[in-house]
Every structure is written in structure tokens, then in C-alpha cells.
Design a protein around this motif. Structure first.
Motif, PDB file in Angstrom:
ATOM      1  N   GLU A 103       0.680  -1.180   0.026  1.00 14.89           N
ATOM      2  CA  GLU A 103      -0.144   0.017  -0.036  1.00 14.89           C
ATOM      3  C   GLU A 103       0.736   1.336  -0.015  1.00 14.89           C
ATOM      4  OE1 GLU A 103      -2.618  -0.114   3.241  1.00 14.89           O
ATOM      5  OE2 GLU A 103      -3.707  -1.931   2.643  1.00 14.89           O
ATOM      6  N   PRO A 104       0.477   2.191  -0.662  1.00 15.87           N
ATOM      7  CA  PRO A 104       1.128   3.625  -0.715  1.00 15.87           C
ATOM      8  C   PRO A 104       1.139   4.043   0.744  1.00 15.87           C
ATOM      9  CG  PRO A 104      -0.891   3.769  -1.767  1.00 15.87           C
ATOM     10  CD  PRO A 104      -0.755   2.426  -1.421  1.00 15.87           C
ATOM     11  N   PRO A 105       2.320   4.767   0.836  1.00 14.55           N
ATOM     12  CA  PRO A 105       2.394   5.323   2.327  1.00 14.55           C
ATOM     13  C   PRO A 105       1.426   6.285   2.458  1.00 14.55           C
ATOM     14  CG  PRO A 105       4.289   5.965   1.128  1.00 14.55           C
ATOM     15  CD  PRO A 105       3.544   5.056   0.117  1.00 14.55           C
ATOM     16  N   PRO A 106       1.147   6.631   3.446  1.00 14.21           N
ATOM     17  CA  PRO A 106      -0.086   7.759   3.959  1.00 14.21           C
ATOM     18  C   PRO A 106       0.725   9.109   3.685  1.00 14.21           C
ATOM     19  CG  PRO A 106       0.555   6.953   5.928  1.00 14.21           C
ATOM     20  CD  PRO A 106       1.259   6.010   4.918  1.00 14.21           C
ATOM     21  N   SER A 107       0.010  10.048   3.055  1.00 19.66           N
ATOM     22  CA  SER A 107       0.517  11.396   3.000  1.00 19.66           C
ATOM     23  C   SER A 107       0.144  12.223   4.345  1.00 19.66           C
ATOM     24  CB  SER A 107      -0.498  12.201   1.985  1.00 19.66           C
ATOM     25  OG  SER A 107      -1.911  12.322   2.247  1.00 19.66           O
ATOM     26  N   VAL A 108       1.001  13.332   4.381  1.00 24.00           N
ATOM     27  CA  VAL A 108       1.060  13.991   5.473  1.00 24.00           C
ATOM     28  C   VAL A 108      -0.299  14.371   5.915  1.00 24.00           C
ATOM     29  CG1 VAL A 108       1.972  16.362   6.637  1.00 24.00           C
ATOM     30  CG2 VAL A 108       3.438  14.921   4.831  1.00 24.00           C
ATOM     31  N   GLN A 109      -1.256  14.750   4.805  1.00 28.15           N
ATOM     32  CA  GLN A 109      -2.580  15.217   5.002  1.00 28.15           C
ATOM     33  C   GLN A 109      -3.184  14.172   5.771  1.00 28.15           C
ATOM     34  OE1 GLN A 109      -3.606  18.495   4.799  1.00 28.15           O
ATOM     35  NE2 GLN A 109      -5.465  17.971   5.800  1.00 28.15           N
ATOM     36  N   ASP A 110      -3.082  13.030   5.295  1.00 23.28           N
ATOM     37  CA  ASP A 110      -3.785  11.989   5.703  1.00 23.28           C
ATOM     38  C   ASP A 110      -3.303  11.414   7.292  1.00 23.28           C
ATOM     39  OD1 ASP A 110      -5.104  11.460   3.440  1.00 23.28           O
ATOM     40  OD2 ASP A 110      -3.455   9.915   2.558  1.00 23.28           O
TER      41      ASP A 110
ATOM     42  N   SER B  58       6.557  21.206   2.789  1.00 24.23           N
ATOM     43  CA  SER B  58       6.194  20.611   1.378  1.00 24.23           C
ATOM     44  C   SER B  58       5.567  21.413   0.567  1.00 24.23           C
ATOM     45  CB  SER B  58       5.513  19.167   1.579  1.00 24.23           C
ATOM     46  OG  SER B  58       5.204  18.603   0.487  1.00 24.23           O
ATOM     47  N   GLU B  59       4.682  22.172   1.043  1.00 28.66           N
ATOM     48  CA  GLU B  59       3.875  23.113   0.093  1.00 28.66           C
ATOM     49  C   GLU B  59       4.927  24.121  -0.340  1.00 28.66           C
ATOM     50  OE1 GLU B  59       1.116  23.136  -1.146  1.00 28.66           O
ATOM     51  OE2 GLU B  59       0.478  21.059   0.087  1.00 28.66           O
ATOM     52  N   GLY B  60       5.928  24.598   0.542  1.00 31.17           N
ATOM     53  CA  GLY B  60       6.872  25.575   0.251  1.00 31.17           C
ATOM     54  C   GLY B  60       7.819  25.148  -0.914  1.00 31.17           C
ATOM     55  N   ILE B  61       8.145  24.003  -0.655  1.00 36.47           N
ATOM     56  CA  ILE B  61       9.079  23.331  -1.824  1.00 36.47           C
ATOM     57  C   ILE B  61       8.143  23.148  -3.357  1.00 36.47           C
ATOM     58  CG2 ILE B  61      10.191  21.149  -2.438  1.00 36.47           C
ATOM     59  CD1 ILE B  61      11.047  20.848   0.303  1.00 36.47           C
ATOM     60  N   LYS B  62       6.941  22.720  -3.040  1.00 37.58           N
ATOM     61  CA  LYS B  62       6.253  22.524  -4.427  1.00 37.58           C
ATOM     62  C   LYS B  62       5.697  23.988  -4.976  1.00 37.58           C
ATOM     63  CE  LYS B  62       3.436  18.452  -2.966  1.00 37.58           C
ATOM     64  NZ  LYS B  62       2.263  18.040  -2.662  1.00 37.58           N
TER      65      LYS B  62
END
Length: 236
Positions: free
Chosen positions: A12-19, A96-100
Motif C-alpha cells: 500500500e502507498p504510504p499515507p500522505s502528510v495530510q492523511d 512540503s507546500e513551500g517546496i512545491k
């Protein structure tokens, strides 16, 4: 073979930070609800302690209130831990949002840089300078054309200011200034005619004019003052 070794399961894909943040916030909400329930129970025990007299009954109520308070402290510790985890996840999410955002900015800058390079190939500084020089030459030619078309014909250019003022004074003296009726002064007589003088003209001579004494020996004159013709010549 599949029955012996089995089928490899997909990871399973690892959970995201938001999850992960949403899951922790949900757990924190549950802990908050339990803490509120324990606060209500402690409030009820407090009222019971006030109403009961000191003794075994009051001590029993205090013991139950103590257990509830310990549970509340435990849940408060869990809630603080969950808050710390949520705070850490928020920091990671912000990073993460800053890097994006930085990646998108870099992509936009690269695209703009490529577009500017393509535009610079069609626009050169030398071409702009040549265009400016050509426009200046055209403006100079246009000015010369306008000046040539506005040139006066048969007008002497070697007239100084003194000659101009003298010419104007002479023109004013010759022509005069027009009066209210529009008649120049040079058309008007210098003086009004003297009607009395015109009426007092000398009368025309009648008969022979008197002969001055100095001309007594001179030839006789007729009535107009001319020499009289002898009668003998007329008869002949």
C-alpha cells in the motif's frame, strides 16, 4: 506454484502528510470528548461532596472522584502528545507546500526565460538603434520639406530693423491713419474750404483798364490787358 508460495501482495502507498494529520486530529477529537465527559462526572462528585457530611460516604465519593481525575490527567497527556504530533505534521506540510511552490516558480521562470530568449532572437539592439536613426532622418527631411513649402517668394532677406522702422514711419506719413468713416487722411483736404473767401472773388474787369503812369508812352491795351490792334490795320 501460487498455492505453494502464494501471491505477492502489492504494498500500500504510504499515507500522505495530510492523511496522517487528519487521522491524528480525529483521535484528538475523541480524546477531547472523553475529557469533557470526565469533567462533567467530576462536577457531579463535587456537588455530592458538598452535600454529604464528613465520614465514610464522603470518603468514598472522594475516592471515585480521584480515579476520575487520574483518567482525566491521562487523557490530557494523550491529547497534548497528539497536539505535538499534529504540530510537527503541519510544519512538514508547510515545508512540503513551500517546496512545491518553489518548484512551480522555477518551472514558470524557466518557461519565461525560454520565451524571452526566443523573443530576443527577433529583436536586436542594433535594429532598434538603426530604426531610431532612420526616424530622426525622416523627421529632419519632413522639417526641411515644411520649411521649403513655407518659403516666401521675392522677399528680400537683407532688411535690418532700422530700415524696417523707417519704412513703417514713411508709410504712416504717406497714407495716414483712417478715420472712423474709413477715409484715409491723405484723401482729406488739409483745411476746410473757406466759403466766404470763395464768395468774395474779385469782379471781372469792365472796359479799359487804367494805364499806370510809368507806361504812359507804351502801346495801348485792350479791355483784357492785351496790346490793342491799330484801327488803320484793321481797315486795310
Amino acid at each position: 506454484m501460487k498455492r505453494v508460495f502464494g501471491v505477492k501482495k502489492d504494498k500500500e502507498p504510504p499515507p500522505s502528510v495530510q492523511d496522517a494529520s487528519d487521522r491524528i486530529n480525529k483521535r484528538g477529537d475523541n480524546v477531547d470528548q472523553k475529557i469533557k465527559s470526565l469533567d462533567a462526572e467530576l462536577s457531579r462528585y463535587k456537588e455530592q461532596i458538598k452535600k454529604t457530611r464528613p465520614g465514610p460516604t464522603q470518603e468514598a465519593i472522594k475516592a471515585r472522584a480521584m480515579r476520575v481525575l487520574k483518567q482525566k490527567r491521562m487523557y490530557e497527556g494523550q491529547r497534548d502528545m497528539l497536539y505535538n504530533q499534529t504540530f510537527n505534521l503541519d510544519q512538514v506540510a508547510f515545508a512540503s507546500e513551500g517546496i512545491k511552490d518553489a518548484q512551480q516558480t522555477m518551472s514558470a521562470l524557466k518557461s519565461a526565460n525560454k520565451e524571452l530568449k526566443g523573443m530576443m532572437k527577433t529583436v536586436k539592439i542594433q535594429d532598434i538603434d538603426n530604426l531610431q536613426d532612420e526616424m530622426m532622418d525622416l523627421m529632419d527631411v519632413s522639417s526641411e520639406i515644411q520649411e521649403t513649402l513655407g518659403r516666401s517668394y521675392n522677399v528680400p532677406d537683407d532688411i535690418d530693423e532700422e530700415e524696417l522702422m523707417g519704412e513703417l514711419d514713411a508709410l504712416e506719413a504717406d497714407m495716414g491713419i483712417e478715420d472712423e468713416a474709413g477715409v484715409p487722411s491723405y484723401l482729406k483736404p488739409d483745411k476746410e474750404p473757406d466759403l466766404d473767401a470763395e464768395l468774395n472773388l474779385p469782379s471781372a474787369p469792365m472796359g479799359q483798364a487804367s494805364v499806370p503812369p510809368s507806361r504812359s508812352n507804351a502801346q495801348a491795351e485792350d479791355e483784357l490787358g492785351l496790346p490793342a490792334v491799330p484801327r488803320a490795320s484793321l481797315r486795310g
